[in-house]
Enzyme design. Structure first.
Site, mmCIF file in Angstrom:
data_model
loop_
_atom_site.group_PDB
_atom_site.id
_atom_site.type_symbol
_atom_site.label_atom_id
_atom_site.label_comp_id
_atom_site.label_asym_id
_atom_site.label_seq_id
_atom_site.Cartn_x
_atom_site.Cartn_y
_atom_site.Cartn_z
ATOM 1 N N ARG A 222 0.861 -1.180 0.000
ATOM 2 C CA ARG A 222 0.000 0.000 0.000
ATOM 3 C C ARG A 222 0.892 1.223 0.000
ATOM 4 O O ARG A 222 1.954 1.232 0.656
ATOM 5 C CB ARG A 222 -0.914 0.018 1.236
ATOM 6 C CG ARG A 222 -2.101 -0.910 1.144
ATOM 7 C CD ARG A 222 -3.095 -0.496 0.053
ATOM 8 N NE ARG A 222 -4.255 -1.357 -0.039
ATOM 9 C CZ ARG A 222 -4.400 -2.365 -0.921
ATOM 10 N NH1 ARG A 222 -3.430 -2.627 -1.783
ATOM 11 N NH2 ARG A 222 -5.500 -3.078 -0.952
ATOM 12 N N GLU A 251 -3.361 7.556 -4.226
ATOM 13 C CA GLU A 251 -3.512 7.231 -5.639
ATOM 14 C C GLU A 251 -4.947 7.505 -6.094
ATOM 15 O O GLU A 251 -5.866 7.403 -5.275
ATOM 16 C CB GLU A 251 -3.112 5.761 -5.912
ATOM 17 C CG GLU A 251 -3.939 4.709 -5.210
ATOM 18 C CD GLU A 251 -3.373 3.293 -5.401
ATOM 19 O OE1 GLU A 251 -2.203 3.050 -5.082
ATOM 20 O OE2 GLU A 251 -4.138 2.437 -5.871
ATOM 21 N N HIS A 269 -1.082 0.293 -10.128
ATOM 22 C CA HIS A 269 -1.760 -0.672 -9.238
ATOM 23 C C HIS A 269 -2.259 -1.899 -10.037
ATOM 24 O O HIS A 269 -3.451 -2.187 -10.076
ATOM 25 C CB HIS A 269 -2.918 -0.003 -8.487
ATOM 26 C CG HIS A 269 -3.257 -0.701 -7.186
ATOM 27 N ND1 HIS A 269 -3.701 -0.039 -6.061
ATOM 28 C CD2 HIS A 269 -3.231 -2.019 -6.837
ATOM 29 C CE1 HIS A 269 -3.936 -0.911 -5.091
ATOM 30 N NE2 HIS A 269 -3.655 -2.126 -5.546
HETATM 31 C C1 DGY Z 1 -5.896 -5.936 -3.148
HETATM 32 O O1 DGY Z 1 -6.650 -6.868 -3.428
HETATM 33 O O2 DGY Z 1 -5.781 -5.509 -2.004
HETATM 34 C C2 DGY Z 1 -5.087 -5.377 -4.247
HETATM 35 O O3 DGY Z 1 -4.407 -4.237 -3.924
HETATM 36 C C3 DGY Z 1 -5.931 -5.189 -5.492
HETATM 37 O O4 DGY Z 1 -5.072 -5.384 -6.560
#
Ligand code: DGY
Length: 303
Positions: A222, A251, A269
């Site tokens: 993250r 983001e 992402h």
């Molecule tokens: C999640 O599932 O947490 C991812 O970041 C999505 O790609």
């Protein structure tokens, strides 16, 4: 989906807080994705009809879990099915950062490549180097398997509790006593801890300062796990060699400081963005909803 009346967000735009409040009042289940914010202010809306948030994603730091718990809301997520695709993106970023892949692509597109040259775009080896993992859950372990068995990388990691012995043996992995130890010792540091308050800016200036000047930082976890300004400072001053990022603080807004740097590889992402993975994630959301509405145990219950 014959058993549900479904309203889809077809224009792929995150709803506003007011729209989410209305959704909670109008629907029995709401299925957010990882960019749909559910702070306490939204979750506490009066006259809720919604009983379950079937999150499309494994991470749930966009939902205030304490507020959801206090409201008696059930939350499910999609663990397991995106492990390999996300680890693949972490490995992609590692290779691109080490071998200056994005920079090379830009060189060609800008018509600045004038042919092979012995000293052009010198980069760093990956094979036989050391990969340091912060967090050692499913995705970190999948990356470690690819790195160790595919690229002969030595694996070191930090996680508060030791991993299972069979996993350690298979990867010949070494547990470090602290995050600082990983930062100091690794040629590539890859982040795999959850987002949220407890890991906010875990990788700050002080931690980045510990990295080798030849090392690279990879983030598919993250964005807010890293202090972005501190990372920009380190990349600008070449305190570290490079970074590969798939996730960002705030983001999709990316700071200008990152956009203008050559030694950072930026992906939008993409961790789980394969057809098979996103399909499996959707199926998991549906399985969780089906279980809930049929009074069965929930396969992926967070709370
Ligand atoms: C999640 O599932 O947490 C991812 O970041 C999505 O790609």
């Amino acid at each position: 989906m014959a058993q549900y009346d479904v309203t889809l967000n077809t224009d792929d735009r995150p709803l506003t807080a007011d729209e989410f409040k209305q959704a909670l009042q109008k629907y029995d289940a709401v299925c957010p994705s990882v960019c749909d914010a559910f702070p306490a202010e939204v979750l506490n809306v009066k006259n809720k009809r919604c009983k379950i948030l079937g999150n499309f994603g494994v991470g749930y730091n966009h939902i205030d879990i304490n507020a959801a718990k206090a409201q008696g809301l059930i939350i499910t997520n999609t663990p397991g099915v995106l492990t390999e695709s996300t680890a693949d993106i972490a490995m992609t970023l590692l290779l691109m950062s080490a071998r200056r892949g994005a920079e090379g692509d830009r060189l060609i597109r800008s018509k600045q490549w004038h042919g092979w040259c012995p000293t052009q775009m010198m980069s760093s080896d990956v094979t036989d180097t050391t990969l340091g993992l912060i967090g050692f859950g499913r995705i970190a372990q999948a990356m470690a398997r690819k790195a160790h068995h595919g690229f002969g990388m030595k694996i070191i990691y930090f996680k508060p509790s030791p991993a299972e012995q069979s996993i350690i043996d298979n990867l010949q992995a070494t547990r470090c006593n602290s995050i600082a130890e990983v930062m100091q010792s690794a040629d590539f540091v890859s982040l795999h801890c959850p987002g949220g308050e407890s890991t906010y800016h875990l990788i700050n200036q002080q931690m980045l300062n510990l990295m080798k000047p030849t090392a690279h930082l990879i983030n598919t976890a993250r964005g807010d796990v890293v202090d972005t300004q501190a990372l920009i400072n380190c990349l600008q001053s070449k305190k570290i060699a490079g970074a590969g990022l798939d996730v960002y603080e705030g983001e999709p807004n990316i700071p200008e400081g990152l956009l203008t740097l050559d030694n950072v590889t930026l992906l939008p992402h993409l961790g789980s963005a394969t057809i098979a993975t996103r399909t499996a994630m959707g199926e998991k959301v549906l399985n969780n909803l089906d279980a809930y509405f049929n009074g069965l145990p929930l396969p992926d219950r967070v709370i």
